[in-house]
Write an enzyme that holds these catalytic residues in place. Sequence first.
Site, PDB file in Angstrom:
ATOM      1  N   PHE A 109       0.818  -1.225   0.000  1.00  0.00           N
ATOM      2  CA  PHE A 109       0.000   0.000   0.000  1.00  0.00           C
ATOM      3  C   PHE A 109       0.848   1.271   0.000  1.00  0.00           C
ATOM      4  O   PHE A 109       0.392   2.328   0.409  1.00  0.00           O
ATOM      5  CB  PHE A 109      -0.970   0.001   1.189  1.00  0.00           C
ATOM      6  CG  PHE A 109      -1.674  -1.309   1.415  1.00  0.00           C
ATOM      7  CD1 PHE A 109      -2.436  -1.866   0.407  1.00  0.00           C
ATOM      8  CD2 PHE A 109      -1.554  -1.993   2.607  1.00  0.00           C
ATOM      9  CE1 PHE A 109      -3.074  -3.086   0.584  1.00  0.00           C
ATOM     10  CE2 PHE A 109      -2.183  -3.216   2.803  1.00  0.00           C
ATOM     11  CZ  PHE A 109      -2.946  -3.769   1.790  1.00  0.00           C
ATOM     12  N   GLU A 140      -5.576   1.970  -7.182  1.00  0.00           N
ATOM     13  CA  GLU A 140      -5.747   3.081  -6.249  1.00  0.00           C
ATOM     14  C   GLU A 140      -6.942   3.952  -6.615  1.00  0.00           C
ATOM     15  O   GLU A 140      -7.001   5.112  -6.250  1.00  0.00           O
ATOM     16  CB  GLU A 140      -4.463   3.911  -6.198  1.00  0.00           C
ATOM     17  CG  GLU A 140      -3.316   3.108  -5.623  1.00  0.00           C
ATOM     18  CD  GLU A 140      -1.978   3.803  -5.763  1.00  0.00           C
ATOM     19  OE1 GLU A 140      -1.547   4.437  -4.795  1.00  0.00           O
ATOM     20  OE2 GLU A 140      -1.380   3.705  -6.847  1.00  0.00           O
TER      21      GLU A 140
HETATM   22 MO1  MOS Z   1       1.033   3.287  -4.018  1.00  0.00          MO
HETATM   23  S1  MOS Z   1       0.642   4.361  -2.289  1.00  0.00           S
HETATM   24  O1  MOS Z   1       1.275   4.522  -5.137  1.00  0.00           O
HETATM   25  O2  MOS Z   1       2.497   2.544  -3.528  1.00  0.00           O
END
Ligand code: MOS
Length: 755
Positions: A239, A721
Amino acid sequence: MSTAAPEPKANMGRPAPRLDARLKVTGEARYPSDMPFGNLAHAVLVTSTIARGRLTGIETGVARAVPGVLEIFTAESTTSLKHLDYVPGGGGPSTSVQELGPQIAHDGQIIAMVVAETLEAAREAAHAVRPSYARENPSATFGSDGVTEEPAGKEFPKAGDAEAALASADVTIEAEYGTPTQHHNAIELFTTTCLWDGDRLTIHEPSQFVYGLKNAVAKRLDMDPAKVRVVSPFVGGAFGAKAQMTPRTALVAFAAKALGRPVKLVASRDQGFTIATYRAETRHRIKLGARRDGKIVAYTHEGREVTSRPDAYKVAGVADTVRLYDFGTVATKVSVVHADRNTPGFMRSPPVVPYVYALESAVDELAVKLGMDPVELRRINDVTKDTVSGKAWSSRSLMTCYDEAAAAFGWSKRSPAPGSMRDGDWLIGWGCATACYPTHLGATAARVRLLPSGEVRVQVAAHDIGTGAYTVIGQQAAERLGVPLAAVSVDLGDSELPPGPVAGGSNTTASVCSAVIMACDAIREKLLRAASTANDGPLAGRAPGELSFTDGRAVASDGAAESVTDVMKRLGTAALEEYAEYLPPGVPRDSMRQVYGGKAVLTGGPHGDKIMYALGAEFVEVRIHARTREVRVPRAVGAFAGGRIMNPRTAHSQLMGGMIWGIGSALHEATEIDPREARYINDDIAEYLIPVNADVPSIEVIMVPEEDAEVNPAGVKGLGELANVGTAAAIANAVYHATGKRIRDLPIRIEDLLA
Ligand code: MOS
């Protein structure tokens, strides 16, 4: 290519199960800390209990006497580690606080590392290390004494005279919003295992950027990066927290060298809150002005973000929010507030999560003030050309997403007045918001090998951080070479492979698949040329353009065919191998060299010739108990457009997981900070709340078909994301609809709703 052979039958777009599914459900998948090594020594970190001041001494006598202790590393014994300048990008150090003292810059700073024969001995000894401090009062966060504030850059998006437009607008709103500190809390902890073989170092560490880690560690150890290897085939959640080098890695490598044996560190859950990065708290002041008919004429957004004392990490999501609608005029500004905290960093959808939350709440407030349906307000202000740069969008399906999600949700049955929908003791609220994420692309190399048997091997130092990268990369190669997915094996997560991009900014699928297409096409061309130029083969004399490559055979339009095995025999080769480099337009010419050197090079979103974003529309129902004010989200519907969908199964998982994450950011997640000591209080996953199954009864994901030939050869926009971006605002907007109360600071809690 204009003379390309007919496309082989599609492998993409199939909901193929993950290549690594069986390994994962049977426990066969070896994560970096699972690797079995003989003669392993175990490390445990000792971290500071003050947030600001100096280490005046560190008493290790009692600790050293614990049976099995091999060494205790402190600031004094690790001075030969080189300090690296902080660069807020993938691959570099996550913080400039790299030394173990004597200066203490944040709570939980590493001040010593105990290494022992067993984990138990190391842990016992770590508890017996006695530091003494000269403590100073720390500054914890916004509003604390002693924080300093500075602009987060020189220029921020601006268009026209927003203040004048606001002054003449029919309707204006002005409001302040806030988002809390959050920590990634991946299930897999921050681990590092280091082994030396002579002067060669191998690091087993879960990583989002093995080339970055390899090069950065080499710099800290002052050694040749060619002698460092990073291995990270599986990552148990990242993440963003595993995209940079944290101070622990070089420390473990140093200890392994000093002790002449492998050393393994698994940092504890609470240490993970301070030895790595996190999402810092933000504040936003937004003004919107509109004409009576709903046309927005002005948008101003001032953002403030907390960062550490020495490092100016920022996300500055105004670069993205200003693209969302036809605002007419725009004025933005972002500042960072330096406090005595560890340095924040990337966390899933870093810029857009807090900034889009604030904007999408404000848009809802404007809709209420205009007495207009919030979907219609967005339709009126939909945009095809960027307000700030004048650039066109590569594709934009936002209103299709709204229409599909609204229909599936039943939005037309909404009664607009706050508090007007009720089911017994439950107040019902319906809300919606936009999700967006810039399409990023990274310079990527890939090697593809085709064997006479039809087996294919794809190699690239990209990363599967749980997203399904192995599978979609395998599908791309299978499609391009016309072989079944089962014939493809994929190697990722090893710095000995051709360099892939940082697994950040949702660029992996788009970038790696684009490189894989290039390598596969080179193989196809060679094969087809060989088949057609053979003197004696069944395809001799055919035009290469007439041939296609299907099911491991070169096939002509009349059905004449020759197997790969035969073609390759004639070529006199045991394997056909191609290496290709994909350089996205707009990245500097020497990008590939930079990636080899450990620098993440990404482009896209607002930065290219076209504005490139994946978009979505999210609708939620909240139910709030009339007396207890308990908040539930019984259902959420999201429709998303992200270019080509490589694998609906893995895409669905990403989008569904994103919306669940969004529910967490609306109602659960927050790292609490002790304002006097600048320490995190709930640094465990018992008290750091995240949604569980009971919190997400129904999540519906709709994938809106979208073709975009301009974004990249793979036609992919990136989804990882996207879906966690709109959810929090949709929930806050639904809470307003249920109660008439506008909660502007996340997370929304029962106490905020008690009258
Ligand atoms: Mo992701 S937070 O762009 O690794």
